[in-house]
Motif scaffolding. Structure first.
Motif, PDB file in Angstrom:
ATOM      1  N   VAL A 123       0.839  -1.194   0.000  1.00 11.24           N
ATOM      2  CA  VAL A 123       0.000   0.000   0.000  1.00 11.24           C
ATOM      3  C   VAL A 123       0.880   1.253   0.000  1.00 11.24           C
ATOM      4  O   VAL A 123       0.448   2.323  -0.406  1.00 11.24           O
ATOM      5  CB  VAL A 123      -0.916  -0.013   1.246  1.00 11.24           C
ATOM      6  CG1 VAL A 123      -1.760   1.242   1.340  1.00 11.24           C
ATOM      7  CG2 VAL A 123      -1.813  -1.221   1.200  1.00 11.24           C
ATOM      8  N   ARG A 124       2.146   1.110   0.426  1.00  7.78           N
ATOM      9  CA  ARG A 124       3.043   2.258   0.562  1.00  7.78           C
ATOM     10  C   ARG A 124       4.052   2.374  -0.581  1.00  7.78           C
ATOM     11  O   ARG A 124       4.568   1.367  -1.059  1.00  7.78           O
ATOM     12  CB  ARG A 124       3.810   2.156   1.879  1.00  7.78           C
ATOM     13  CG  ARG A 124       2.936   2.247   3.104  1.00  7.78           C
ATOM     14  CD  ARG A 124       2.494   3.663   3.347  1.00  7.78           C
ATOM     15  NE  ARG A 124       1.533   3.722   4.451  1.00  7.78           N
ATOM     16  CZ  ARG A 124       0.871   4.819   4.780  1.00  7.78           C
ATOM     17  NH1 ARG A 124       1.067   5.943   4.127  1.00  7.78           N
ATOM     18  NH2 ARG A 124       0.008   4.792   5.771  1.00  7.78           N
ATOM     19  N   LYS A 125       4.356   3.597  -0.968  1.00  7.88           N
ATOM     20  CA  LYS A 125       5.397   3.873  -1.949  1.00  7.88           C
ATOM     21  C   LYS A 125       6.757   3.847  -1.244  1.00  7.88           C
ATOM     22  O   LYS A 125       6.814   3.926  -0.015  1.00  7.88           O
ATOM     23  CB  LYS A 125       5.197   5.277  -2.544  1.00  7.88           C
ATOM     24  CG  LYS A 125       3.890   5.471  -3.270  1.00  7.88           C
ATOM     25  CD  LYS A 125       3.822   6.905  -3.771  1.00  7.88           C
ATOM     26  CE  LYS A 125       2.446   7.225  -4.336  1.00  7.88           C
ATOM     27  NZ  LYS A 125       2.351   8.602  -4.816  1.00  7.88           N
ATOM     28  N   ARG A 181       1.245   6.994  -0.030  1.00  2.00           N
ATOM     29  CA  ARG A 181       0.306   5.906  -0.147  1.00  2.00           C
ATOM     30  C   ARG A 181      -0.191   5.715  -1.572  1.00  2.00           C
ATOM     31  O   ARG A 181      -0.439   6.690  -2.266  1.00  2.00           O
ATOM     32  CB  ARG A 181      -0.883   6.233   0.749  1.00  2.00           C
ATOM     33  CG  ARG A 181      -1.623   5.010   1.112  1.00  2.00           C
ATOM     34  CD  ARG A 181      -2.647   5.196   2.130  1.00  2.00           C
ATOM     35  NE  ARG A 181      -3.436   3.991   1.944  1.00  2.00           N
ATOM     36  CZ  ARG A 181      -4.508   3.679   2.593  1.00  2.00           C
ATOM     37  NH1 ARG A 181      -4.957   4.466   3.505  1.00  2.00           N
ATOM     38  NH2 ARG A 181      -5.145   2.580   2.351  1.00  2.00           N
ATOM     39  N   TYR A 182      -0.278   4.457  -1.998  1.00  2.00           N
ATOM     40  CA  TYR A 182      -0.969   4.142  -3.243  1.00  2.00           C
ATOM     41  C   TYR A 182      -2.437   4.001  -2.904  1.00  2.00           C
ATOM     42  O   TYR A 182      -2.787   3.309  -1.948  1.00  2.00           O
ATOM     43  CB  TYR A 182      -0.493   2.794  -3.807  1.00  2.00           C
ATOM     44  CG  TYR A 182       0.889   2.786  -4.420  1.00  2.00           C
ATOM     45  CD1 TYR A 182       1.191   3.549  -5.536  1.00  2.00           C
ATOM     46  CD2 TYR A 182       1.878   1.965  -3.891  1.00  2.00           C
ATOM     47  CE1 TYR A 182       2.450   3.514  -6.108  1.00  2.00           C
ATOM     48  CE2 TYR A 182       3.138   1.924  -4.449  1.00  2.00           C
ATOM     49  CZ  TYR A 182       3.417   2.692  -5.550  1.00  2.00           C
ATOM     50  OH  TYR A 182       4.667   2.652  -6.109  1.00  2.00           O
ATOM     51  N   HIS A 183      -3.304   4.657  -3.674  1.00  2.00           N
ATOM     52  CA  HIS A 183      -4.741   4.494  -3.456  1.00  2.00           C
ATOM     53  C   HIS A 183      -5.238   3.389  -4.376  1.00  2.00           C
ATOM     54  O   HIS A 183      -5.035   3.444  -5.591  1.00  2.00           O
ATOM     55  CB  HIS A 183      -5.469   5.809  -3.704  1.00  2.00           C
ATOM     56  CG  HIS A 183      -5.108   6.844  -2.696  1.00  2.00           C
ATOM     57  ND1 HIS A 183      -5.578   6.820  -1.406  1.00  2.00           N
ATOM     58  CD2 HIS A 183      -4.275   7.908  -2.767  1.00  2.00           C
ATOM     59  CE1 HIS A 183      -5.067   7.827  -0.719  1.00  2.00           C
ATOM     60  NE2 HIS A 183      -4.257   8.507  -1.540  1.00  2.00           N
ATOM     61  N   THR A 184      -5.857   2.392  -3.801  1.00  2.00           N
ATOM     62  CA  THR A 184      -6.256   1.216  -4.580  1.00  2.00           C
ATOM     63  C   THR A 184      -7.428   1.554  -5.491  1.00  2.00           C
ATOM     64  O   THR A 184      -8.379   2.210  -5.082  1.00  2.00           O
ATOM     65  CB  THR A 184      -6.652   0.055  -3.655  1.00  2.00           C
ATOM     66  OG1 THR A 184      -7.645   0.525  -2.744  1.00  2.00           O
ATOM     67  CG2 THR A 184      -5.474  -0.454  -2.882  1.00  2.00           C
ATOM     68  N   SER A 185      -7.312   1.103  -6.737  1.00  2.00           N
ATOM     69  CA  SER A 185      -8.378   1.354  -7.698  1.00  2.00           C
ATOM     70  C   SER A 185      -9.304   0.147  -7.811  1.00  2.00           C
ATOM     71  O   SER A 185     -10.315   0.208  -8.480  1.00  2.00           O
ATOM     72  CB  SER A 185      -7.777   1.675  -9.071  1.00  2.00           C
ATOM     73  OG  SER A 185      -6.978   0.598  -9.493  1.00  2.00           O
TER      74      SER A 185
END
Length: 125
Positions: free
Chosen positions: A8-10, A15-19
């Motif tokens: 979930v983390r860069k 944060r990566y937001h889940t699509s």
């Protein structure tokens, strides 16, 4: 259940937001936690329609002697060491790499009981 997918983390901590949610191919399952006891197995359907045999309890192991090249069926007495987790020794859980005491001597498990459904081991010198 363990997440099986991208973090979930860069690398920067952002944060990566889940699509999307988890795909069917990304699901995980609870570990089988193979114990010593009267044989009990379970067949699980896996990705692509394949099958895995989960060993829930196992009484015997196929123990190979590297010096003579012979393989014998031997009763498992107890788990002596497990580098994966020290608590597995107390609970007598069988995993790959665990050192077990059998009626023919100490042996290291080389198969994956919760994936293959059998316990194969090699005698220690």
């Amino acid at each position: 259940m363990l997440w099986q997918g991208r973090s979930v983390r860069k690398p920067s901590g952002g944060r990566y937001h889940t699509s999307r949610g988890k795909k069917r191919s990304e699901i995980g399952r609870a570990p089988a936690e193979t114990h010593i006891g009267e044989d009990r197995r379970k067949i699980v359907r896996t990705y692509g329609g394949n099958r895995k045999v989960r060993a829930l309890r196992v009484e015997y192991a196929s123990v190979a002697d590297p010096r003579t090249g012979e393989t014998r069926k031997a009763r498992i007495e107890t788990v002596e060491e497990n580098s994966a987790n020290p608590n597995y020794v107390r609970r007598n859980l069988l995993t790959r790499g665990a050192i077990i005491r059998t009626e023919v001597g100490r042996a290291r498990i080389v198969s994956r009981p919760s994936q293959d459904g059998v316990v194969n081991a090699v005698l220690l010198p």
